[in-house]
Design a protein around this motif. Structure first.
Motif, PDB file in Angstrom:
ATOM      1  N   ALA A   1       0.866  -0.863   0.000  1.00  0.00           N
ATOM      2  CA  ALA A   1      -0.034  -0.591  -0.520  1.00  0.00           C
ATOM      3  C   ALA A   1       1.123   0.970  -0.085  1.00  0.00           C
ATOM      4  N   GLU A   2       0.457   2.172  -0.601  1.00  0.00           N
ATOM      5  CA  GLU A   2       0.864   3.798  -0.236  1.00  0.00           C
ATOM      6  C   GLU A   2       0.308   5.064  -0.317  1.00  0.00           C
ATOM      7  N   LEU A   3       0.206   5.700   1.139  1.00  0.00           N
ATOM      8  CA  LEU A   3      -0.306   6.846   1.390  1.00  0.00           C
ATOM      9  C   LEU A   3       0.128   7.807   1.211  1.00  0.00           C
ATOM     10  N   THR A   4      -0.097   8.611   1.944  1.00  0.00           N
ATOM     11  CA  THR A   4       0.406   9.992   1.892  1.00  0.00           C
ATOM     12  C   THR A   4      -0.162  10.650   3.675  1.00  0.00           C
ATOM     13  N   LEU A   5       0.547  10.680   4.533  1.00  0.00           N
ATOM     14  CA  LEU A   5       0.000  11.284   5.744  1.00  0.00           C
ATOM     15  C   LEU A   5      -0.176  13.113   5.731  1.00  0.00           C
ATOM     16  N   ALA A   6      -0.692  13.767   6.778  1.00  0.00           N
ATOM     17  CA  ALA A   6      -1.079  14.348   6.351  1.00  0.00           C
ATOM     18  C   ALA A   6       0.208  15.905   6.747  1.00  0.00           C
ATOM     19  N   ASP A   7       1.509  15.807   6.380  1.00  0.00           N
ATOM     20  CA  ASP A   7       2.445  16.790   6.111  1.00  0.00           C
ATOM     21  C   ASP A   7       3.132  16.389   5.079  1.00  0.00           C
ATOM     22  N   GLY A   8       2.188  15.568   4.198  1.00  0.00           N
ATOM     23  CA  GLY A   8       2.765  15.371   2.913  1.00  0.00           C
ATOM     24  C   GLY A   8       3.908  13.966   3.032  1.00  0.00           C
ATOM     25  N   THR A   9       4.175  14.031   4.067  1.00  0.00           N
ATOM     26  CA  THR A   9       5.601  12.723   3.730  1.00  0.00           C
ATOM     27  C   THR A   9       4.660  11.246   3.299  1.00  0.00           C
ATOM     28  N   ASP A  10       5.041  10.996   2.048  1.00  0.00           N
ATOM     29  CA  ASP A  10       4.708   9.596   1.596  1.00  0.00           C
ATOM     30  C   ASP A  10       5.388   8.255   1.752  1.00  0.00           C
ATOM     31  N   VAL A  11       4.587   7.358   2.208  1.00  0.00           N
ATOM     32  CA  VAL A  11       4.719   6.370   2.590  1.00  0.00           C
ATOM     33  C   VAL A  11       4.730   4.665   1.772  1.00  0.00           C
ATOM     34  N   TRP A  12       5.601   4.075   1.314  1.00  0.00           N
ATOM     35  CA  TRP A  12       4.777   2.684   0.843  1.00  0.00           C
ATOM     36  C   TRP A  12       4.862   0.995   2.273  1.00  0.00           C
ATOM     37  N   LEU A  13       3.774   1.223   2.495  1.00  0.00           N
ATOM     38  CA  LEU A  13       3.947  -0.097   2.851  1.00  0.00           C
ATOM     39  C   LEU A  13       4.372  -1.556   2.225  1.00  0.00           C
ATOM     40  N   ASN A  14       4.526  -2.479   2.918  1.00  0.00           N
ATOM     41  CA  ASN A  14       4.924  -3.312   2.741  1.00  0.00           C
ATOM     42  C   ASN A  14       3.936  -4.727   2.746  1.00  0.00           C
ATOM     43  N   SER A  15       4.105  -6.228   2.447  1.00  0.00           N
ATOM     44  CA  SER A  15       2.981  -7.320   3.053  1.00  0.00           C
ATOM     45  C   SER A  15       3.285  -7.593   4.467  1.00  0.00           C
ATOM     46  N   GLY A  16       2.256  -7.623   4.663  1.00  0.00           N
ATOM     47  CA  GLY A  16       1.714  -7.916   6.503  1.00  0.00           C
ATOM     48  C   GLY A  16       2.316  -6.796   7.481  1.00  0.00           C
ATOM     49  N   SER A  17       2.088  -5.445   7.228  1.00  0.00           N
ATOM     50  CA  SER A  17       2.872  -4.102   8.363  1.00  0.00           C
ATOM     51  C   SER A  17       1.888  -3.519   8.441  1.00  0.00           C
ATOM     52  N   THR A  18       1.650  -3.116   9.463  1.00  0.00           N
ATOM     53  CA  THR A  18       0.677  -1.816  10.214  1.00  0.00           C
ATOM     54  C   THR A  18       1.238  -0.456   9.765  1.00  0.00           C
TER      55      THR A  18
ATOM     56  N   VAL B   1       5.193   8.006  14.024  1.00  0.00           N
ATOM     57  CA  VAL B   1       4.219   7.286  13.570  1.00  0.00           C
ATOM     58  C   VAL B   1       5.140   5.593  13.745  1.00  0.00           C
ATOM     59  N   VAL B   2       4.183   4.816  13.748  1.00  0.00           N
ATOM     60  CA  VAL B   2       4.776   3.100  14.598  1.00  0.00           C
ATOM     61  C   VAL B   2       4.744   2.518  13.606  1.00  0.00           C
ATOM     62  N   LEU B   3       5.653   1.798  13.233  1.00  0.00           N
ATOM     63  CA  LEU B   3       5.325   1.007  12.822  1.00  0.00           C
ATOM     64  C   LEU B   3       5.956  -0.367  12.983  1.00  0.00           C
ATOM     65  N   GLU B   4       5.126  -1.527  12.061  1.00  0.00           N
ATOM     66  CA  GLU B   4       5.216  -2.503  12.580  1.00  0.00           C
ATOM     67  C   GLU B   4       5.409  -3.373  11.361  1.00  0.00           C
ATOM     68  N   GLY B   5       6.427  -4.127  10.692  1.00  0.00           N
ATOM     69  CA  GLY B   5       6.688  -4.620   9.694  1.00  0.00           C
ATOM     70  C   GLY B   5       7.426  -3.973   8.912  1.00  0.00           C
ATOM     71  N   GLU B   6       7.456  -3.474   7.203  1.00  0.00           N
ATOM     72  CA  GLU B   6       8.332  -3.000   6.845  1.00  0.00           C
ATOM     73  C   GLU B   6       7.794  -1.749   5.689  1.00  0.00           C
ATOM     74  N   GLY B   7       8.241  -0.291   5.623  1.00  0.00           N
ATOM     75  CA  GLY B   7       7.960   0.466   5.475  1.00  0.00           C
ATOM     76  C   GLY B   7       9.028   1.304   4.515  1.00  0.00           C
ATOM     77  N   TYR B   8       8.714   2.671   3.702  1.00  0.00           N
ATOM     78  CA  TYR B   8       9.465   2.670   3.042  1.00  0.00           C
ATOM     79  C   TYR B   8       9.063   4.051   2.943  1.00  0.00           C
ATOM     80  N   PHE B   9      10.108   5.293   3.019  1.00  0.00           N
ATOM     81  CA  PHE B   9       9.843   6.689   3.482  1.00  0.00           C
ATOM     82  C   PHE B   9      10.114   7.520   2.838  1.00  0.00           C
ATOM     83  N   PHE B  10       9.184   8.462   2.067  1.00  0.00           N
ATOM     84  CA  PHE B  10       9.419   9.572   2.008  1.00  0.00           C
ATOM     85  C   PHE B  10       9.142  10.526   2.291  1.00  0.00           C
ATOM     86  N   VAL B  11       9.952  11.299   3.350  1.00  0.00           N
ATOM     87  CA  VAL B  11       9.749  12.321   4.581  1.00  0.00           C
ATOM     88  C   VAL B  11       9.531  13.853   3.901  1.00  0.00           C
TER      89      VAL B  11
END
Length: 311
Positions: free
Chosen positions: A111-128, A142-152
């Protein structure tokens, strides 16, 4: 459409209507804002009436889900997102309420989402990922369980922190990958550009990474090395990549991405190293069938036990 959205928020829609809402949300960012506004009104009225949401009625209320890569439904994935109120203090005021969202990515998806400050995040399988609908005036966390790719999104006044079970990663504005799955001793943080500081929780130690460096911790101390291969991050494009890996390493990744247990009983496979790329959406059995073209083995799948046995 407003009436359909209200019924969607209340969990009173059919599968066809749910898909219709998801497609409508994906059409235009203004649609998501309209949905968020309705959702917030519902949550405020829910709190004031003293009721609690049932788990069946929990959906996203803030942030913006940009893309969810499903095998079938490649649209905004409000269907798999959990919602709850993180803090409701005694002197609650609507303008001061902090709302926390959580998005969970099922096995075999991303999944890919954009946070309130404009940061983009990709989340990998099984991640929260747990994140607020708006950040505090002096920090972003933010709190991550799993794998995330961040463009802060850079903000000198508000450092950005990714908190995992055992580490905190702090940045101002940068691009990096973090892997910290629950139940796994492995923690990894890889820096593509910018700079990050890693702090093992419960200590005063701080490690600063330079671009092209990756830090790993399997429970016996942090090790820093150069990023060996940028294919390592191709999961953001829906690709599962292996580069000269053992059968155990390969199967560990398949177990992680597809939420399945794999029991390798064919010892002859341990002699080989594996290099290749697979589309995550093609599934674990596709990977096994491709491997069968090179090596002689059979496998048995037990759906009841969520188990694959390789003989």
């Amino acid at each position: 459409m407003e009436e359909l959205l209200r019924r969607y928020i209340h969990g009173e829609v059919s599968d066809e209507e749910r898909i219709r809402v998801a497609r409508w949300l994906d059409e235009d960012s203004s649609h998501m804002r309209e949905f968020i506004a309705l959702r917030k009104l519902y949550d405020i009225s829910l709190w004031q009436s003293g009721k609690e949401e049932t788990s069946e009625r929990k959906e996203i209320s803030g942030g913006r889900v940009r893309r969810m890569a499903f095998e079938v439904l490649k649209i905004a994935a409000v269907l798999v997102v959990g919602f709850w109120v993180s803090t409701l203090i005694a002197d609650w005021r609507p303008e001061a309420t902090a709302l926390t969202q959580a998005i969970h990515v099922p096995a075999g998806q991303r999944a890919e989402l954009t946070l309130a400050d404009g940061t983009d995040v990709w989340l990998n399988s099984g991640s929260t990922l747990r994140f607020p609908d708006r950040f505090a005036a002096d920090s972003r966390e933010v709190v991550l369980e799993g794998e995330g790719y961040f463009f802060v999104s850079r903000d000198e006044e508000r450092p950005f922190t990714v908190r995992t079970a055992r580490h905190a990663i702090r940045v101002l504005g940068t691009e990096f990958n973090v892997k910290a799955y629950p139940g796994s001793p492995l923690f990894e943080a890889a820096l593509i550009r910018g700079s990050v500081e890693i702090n093992p929780l419960g200590t005063t130690n701080t490690l600063r990474l330079e671009p092209d460096e990756i830090a790993s911790d399997a429970g016996n101390g942090m090790v820093v090395s150069r990023i060996p291969d940028y294919n390592y991050f191709k999961w953001t494009e829906g690709l599962l990549c292996f580069e000269d890996e053992s059968i155990q390493s390969l199967m560990d990744k398949l177990e992680l991405y597809y939420d399945v247990t794999i029991d390798v009983r064919n010892s002859s496979l341990s002699r080989y190293r594996y290099t290749g790329k697979f589309r995550i959406k093609d599934g674990v059995e596709h990977v096994l069938r491709v491997l069968q073209l090179k090596h002689r083995f059979n496998y048995m799948k037990d759906d009841d036990k969520n188990l694959i046995i390789i003989k």
